[in-house]
Design a protein around this motif. Sequence first.
Motif, PDB file in Angstrom:
ATOM      1  N   LYS B 169     101.272  61.104  -2.665  1.00 42.00           N
ATOM      2  CA  LYS B 169     100.566  61.268  -0.986  1.00 42.00           C
ATOM      3  C   LYS B 169      98.847  61.177  -1.520  1.00 42.00           C
ATOM      4  O   LYS B 169      98.230  60.706  -0.543  1.00 42.00           O
ATOM      5  CB  LYS B 169     101.010  62.464  -0.491  1.00 42.00           C
ATOM      6  N   GLU B 172      97.861  57.854  -2.373  1.00 43.70           N
ATOM      7  CA  GLU B 172      97.524  57.364  -1.688  1.00 43.70           C
ATOM      8  C   GLU B 172      96.920  57.557   0.002  1.00 43.70           C
ATOM      9  O   GLU B 172      96.310  56.087   0.608  1.00 43.70           O
ATOM     10  CB  GLU B 172      99.012  57.084  -0.710  1.00 43.70           C
ATOM     11  N   ALA B 173      97.089  58.403   0.073  1.00 47.80           N
ATOM     12  CA  ALA B 173      95.718  58.516   1.229  1.00 47.80           C
ATOM     13  C   ALA B 173      94.401  58.336   0.496  1.00 47.80           C
ATOM     14  O   ALA B 173      93.742  57.970   1.279  1.00 47.80           O
ATOM     15  CB  ALA B 173      95.522  60.133   1.295  1.00 47.80           C
ATOM     16  N   ARG B 176      94.605  54.307   0.824  1.00 48.56           N
ATOM     17  CA  ARG B 176      94.232  54.070   2.790  1.00 48.56           C
ATOM     18  C   ARG B 176      93.364  54.800   3.247  1.00 48.56           C
ATOM     19  O   ARG B 176      92.967  53.350   4.450  1.00 48.56           O
ATOM     20  CB  ARG B 176      95.771  54.598   3.061  1.00 48.56           C
ATOM     21  N   LEU B 177      93.052  55.591   3.136  1.00 46.99           N
ATOM     22  CA  LEU B 177      91.743  56.597   3.846  1.00 46.99           C
ATOM     23  C   LEU B 177      90.269  56.419   3.355  1.00 46.99           C
ATOM     24  O   LEU B 177      89.508  56.520   3.586  1.00 46.99           O
ATOM     25  CB  LEU B 177      92.446  58.156   5.091  1.00 46.99           C
ATOM     26  N   PHE B 179      86.644  55.488   2.770  1.00 45.68           N
ATOM     27  CA  PHE B 179      85.824  55.251   3.929  1.00 45.68           C
ATOM     28  C   PHE B 179      84.375  55.371   2.813  1.00 45.68           C
ATOM     29  O   PHE B 179      84.282  56.455   3.869  1.00 45.68           O
ATOM     30  CB  PHE B 179      86.229  55.644   4.444  1.00 45.68           C
ATOM     31  N   PRO B 180      84.277  54.448   2.544  1.00 48.32           N
ATOM     32  CA  PRO B 180      83.033  54.510   1.250  1.00 48.32           C
ATOM     33  C   PRO B 180      81.132  54.456   2.472  1.00 48.32           C
ATOM     34  O   PRO B 180      81.276  54.428   3.459  1.00 48.32           O
ATOM     35  CB  PRO B 180      82.609  53.659   0.687  1.00 48.32           C
ATOM     36  N   ARG B 285      86.763  58.669  12.738  1.00 47.08           N
ATOM     37  CA  ARG B 285      87.569  58.705  12.206  1.00 47.08           C
ATOM     38  C   ARG B 285      87.246  60.552  12.732  1.00 47.08           C
ATOM     39  O   ARG B 285      86.489  60.960  13.095  1.00 47.08           O
ATOM     40  CB  ARG B 285      86.773  58.785  10.519  1.00 47.08           C
ATOM     41  N   LYS B 287      87.525  62.424  10.800  1.00 44.18           N
ATOM     42  CA  LYS B 287      87.003  63.958  10.288  1.00 44.18           C
ATOM     43  C   LYS B 287      85.143  64.086  11.517  1.00 44.18           C
ATOM     44  O   LYS B 287      84.822  65.166  11.038  1.00 44.18           O
ATOM     45  CB  LYS B 287      86.750  63.736   9.239  1.00 44.18           C
TER      46      LYS B 287
END
Lengths: 254, 882
Positions: B169, B172-173, B176-177, B179-180, B285, B287
């Motif tokens: 997980k 995968e996170a 998928r997430l 965001f450099p 995003r 965050k």
Amino acid sequence: MNNQEIIKVEDLTRNYRMIYAENPEDREIKVLKGLNFAVKTEEFVGIMGKSGCGKTTLLKVLGLIDKPTDGTLYFNGVDSRKLWSDELADIRRRKMGFIFQDFYLLDSLSVEDNIMVPMVLDKAPVKDCLEKVAYYMEKFGLMHLTKKKPNELSGGERQRVAICRALINDPELILADEPTGNLDTQSGQIVIDALTEINEKMKKTILMVTHDPKMASYCSRIILLKDGQILEELKREKDQDAFYHRIVDKMQEL
Amino acid sequence: MQKKKSRRKEKICVGVIGYAIFLIYSMWPVYRLRDGYHSFYGVFRLLSQKGAAALTDSCRDVWDGNMGAIKIQVGLFVIMQIVAVLYLILLILNKYRYIQPVVIGIAITEMFLSDYAAYGTVADNVMAFMFFMPMVVMSLLELALQKMIDVYDEALARSRNYEVQEQEKKEEAHRRLDFPGKYTKLFYHMIWKNFRSDWKDYRLFLFCGIMVGTLAFSGLGAYEMLSSSHRADLSMYGGEGLGRILINAMIPLAACCLFLMVFVLIFYLRKWIQNYSIFVTLGIRRKALWTIAGLEIGLGFVFSYIGGVIVGNGVLLLFRKIVGNMVGDQINLSYASKTTYLVSLAVLFLVYLVSLMATRDIVSDFNLISAATRNVAKEKMPRRFLKIITVIGAAICGYSAISYSKIYNYEKITLMLALFVGLFLLYRFGGTLLLRKDKASKGYLGTLLKRNDRYHRSKTTAWYLAALTALHICGMFYFAFQSVSVTVAEQPESLFPYDFMCISYDEDQKTFENLEKQYGAKVTTYPMVRISNSDKTEKNEGYYEKRIQGQQIGISESTYHALKKAIDPDYKPHFLHLDAKGEKVYLVHQQDRSVKAQPIDWTFSKKKPNIHVGIVCEGYTPYEHFSEETTYQQRTIAGEEIGSLTGCFRDGKLENLVVFSDAFFTKAQNLWKTTNVLNGSFIKKKTDAIEGLTVKQGPTKLVLINSKAKDHKAIKRELEKFQEKHKEDQAYDAEIANYYAKDESVKDLRTERMMKLIVNLFVTATMLFISMFLVYIKVLSELDEKNKRAEFFTCMGMRKKERIRILLGELHLMFWLPGAFTALVTAVFTGITFYVRMYTNAVKLQFITHAVWLWGGYILVELLFMWLLGKFMVRKVEKDDE
């Protein structure tokens, strides 16, 4: 490329709970009742229907702002239910552009800043942001308004700013909710011309909600909604006037 | 398969070890009999042979000689051991059988049997009672281990699987997430610009935070400042000490701060969400979004604290100056230490946390369109049970007023809270009832525009009205009464008719004769008995918590008349309606007018005091029923008065006078001889009354001393020696003394009053300020909506004068309606408080004369503020016309 489905919905349903209904018991209102359709790339699709038929709700669901109660929405073949909220945000930021009737521009930012918001949120380099903003502002005749605030602009100008903002990240799909609804005929015409150009020359897929048959006649296809269901789909012939009259006739039947 | 085999081995191993220990333990000699320790079977053998003679002296009296019960236990024990041995054999034979529950069941049964009879009564060592408990524990442990072994492999596999899934997980996170990169300066530039445009709202939020920080810091600092002086530290246990006065005021203030913070946060977050909804739609995003929100709120918290500390220090400085000017060197003020800084930080954090939790539903909804329309959404008006709930609201208000008139309710602020709940129901449901009635009337359309706000925002309006009414009632009545009552209180000196009051014994006679001879002091002695009441404090201790008992002075009717005569030579004795059985008492609450009316005894359901004649019986509890009748009896109050006959040394909490009829008092003086001092039960057998052990006489003489001022110090020294002699009297309650001195008490009282006056006036002023702030926030939050409405009215051709009238009408509703309710409540509750504090007509008049200035000032400031706010609102809304 032309045949690729950018959006596909299957049995799409969206219900709302009415809290302020006259009936003291909260009621569940079925706004969208099992819609099935697809939008292919480079299409200019219009969604039409009477007030309250679910046009804006549909656009919110298609724009991944709202979630369907039931059914499936595929964006580029990916089931939206399987996407996490940040992935949905990434799609909205990179692959979609939004144009609203009420513009939704930030009064605290200048025109230039408003346009570059999606790029900035995508961590694009400053130089790229400024270059692209300059390009689109010039393209839509907004160069003289760079440092102005949205509340200093006319409705037509504001909508052009919103169009620039929608295009800045080079999205695959543009969602427009009554983009000419708050504008006078002249400004409306400028906006619809811009959208047509975006579709035809820039090859962007556009999904536009409107109740104006004149604006709808620029679309290549119309989805007619009635009481949350698809009543009919109309395809544009070569003659725009004939298409317009067909739309008017259909609207009268609604 | 290999694994399964190995697990079986483990199961057998656990079972064999567990039950081997179990069986060895079961044969262990743990029962102590006359000739030493014996095993379970050993006890049975000895009892069968020798009977009770085998037991120790103490057990011989306890054991009922019932061998039948012993045999039943032995029988069960044999079965238990057979089953245990069988289980063990089966295990050794590699055949696991699930028969342990039989062993456990028998062990538990044996344990309960031993608790009440049979084996539990034959031995006097603790282990004898506990004998079966280790067996139960061991067998349960063995069973649990067996079960754990059964599921171990599965649990292990599941845990590994879970770890792998978690890892997947995470990966995968991450994939998928991903965001450099970093946000560019343009991002911060935008956020800053956005923040700057929100500055007006943020300023309000910050201001509110600083106010809360200031209140927290100055309140805690003031408490610490006073804690080292006089009996502020003792005040935590009861009485009206300085710290107590401060805490009484700070708790409602803290509640108000919390309420205000939630209100401001709702106002701020709504606007914030409206702004940031655009960012959410455009794909910010989570965050980043929460970082911005966290930063704004976090910075708000930091600056609130810093601002609060700075302003709070200013307030403390002012407080120190005022206190210094008013009482000079009579009070020792310490400085706010790091404790104040740390605790105020924690308090502020708590306020922020609770406020954020209360507003979490707003933060969770970032829908662009609903965020834009949320502020103008119509609020649902209640439709059902309007009349019933209105009646309930009125009943709650009535209940609050009636309860407030009872002395035993101690003018509780919780009754005020009940009143506020009642008022809210009246506003929300009663108001809706009136609005619906109005809607059905012919004149509805004529007043539609004027009253639309009440229909459209019925819920918000009701909340604002109720909140403002509550604040005004707190300001105009509850805290105002506390401060004005100080101004009408008796002179401190007049509350102490004697220089010293002593609670003494017969053998102290010489001490006082010496004082008379040596210092020419006038010593008056009266007979007394110590009176205890079952609960000293208003705190509800609950079932298991020990209650601290109160101690009072019991006197006869004749003594009462003599004391009255000593103060007032014109006093004419009157009948007090007391009885010879002592069931009726007359109470003299020795307190002044500025102290809340309070009962002598605080026992739950305390309409009748639980009064015991004699010293405190430590083992007494109101929940325990003795076989004998208890001496803590509920007595009827034949009459009561608030005043001072011997001195208000403990503010009505302790050392009050309890008057009995002469006939009963004579009896009361000897009651100690038949009262069990351990638990307060009657002693019937004479032989059970062992002086110093089961019976004990308390103080017998009430000695009142007046002397020349120059001798006070010397007499005090003598009395300290006298007190040292009886120091065991203070062992139960440190607030109780054998002598009380007027000089110290006058000083204490003066500082307490000054403190009460300053603190309550400060709270009244804060309530006024908070109420104004609340209305200001309401106006600000509705400004956009009012602007749009004004545009609409202008387009519709409404005259400016009419528009302004509607605008001001809505604003002034926030003044006159809470004002009317406040006036009514203040009048009623002030009357009630006059009654419970037993004020004379002259005092009432004096009180009103003083209070009028405070009330007038309050109303004047409120009026001025409303007028200014009206001007501000008209200017903001009607700007286009100007």
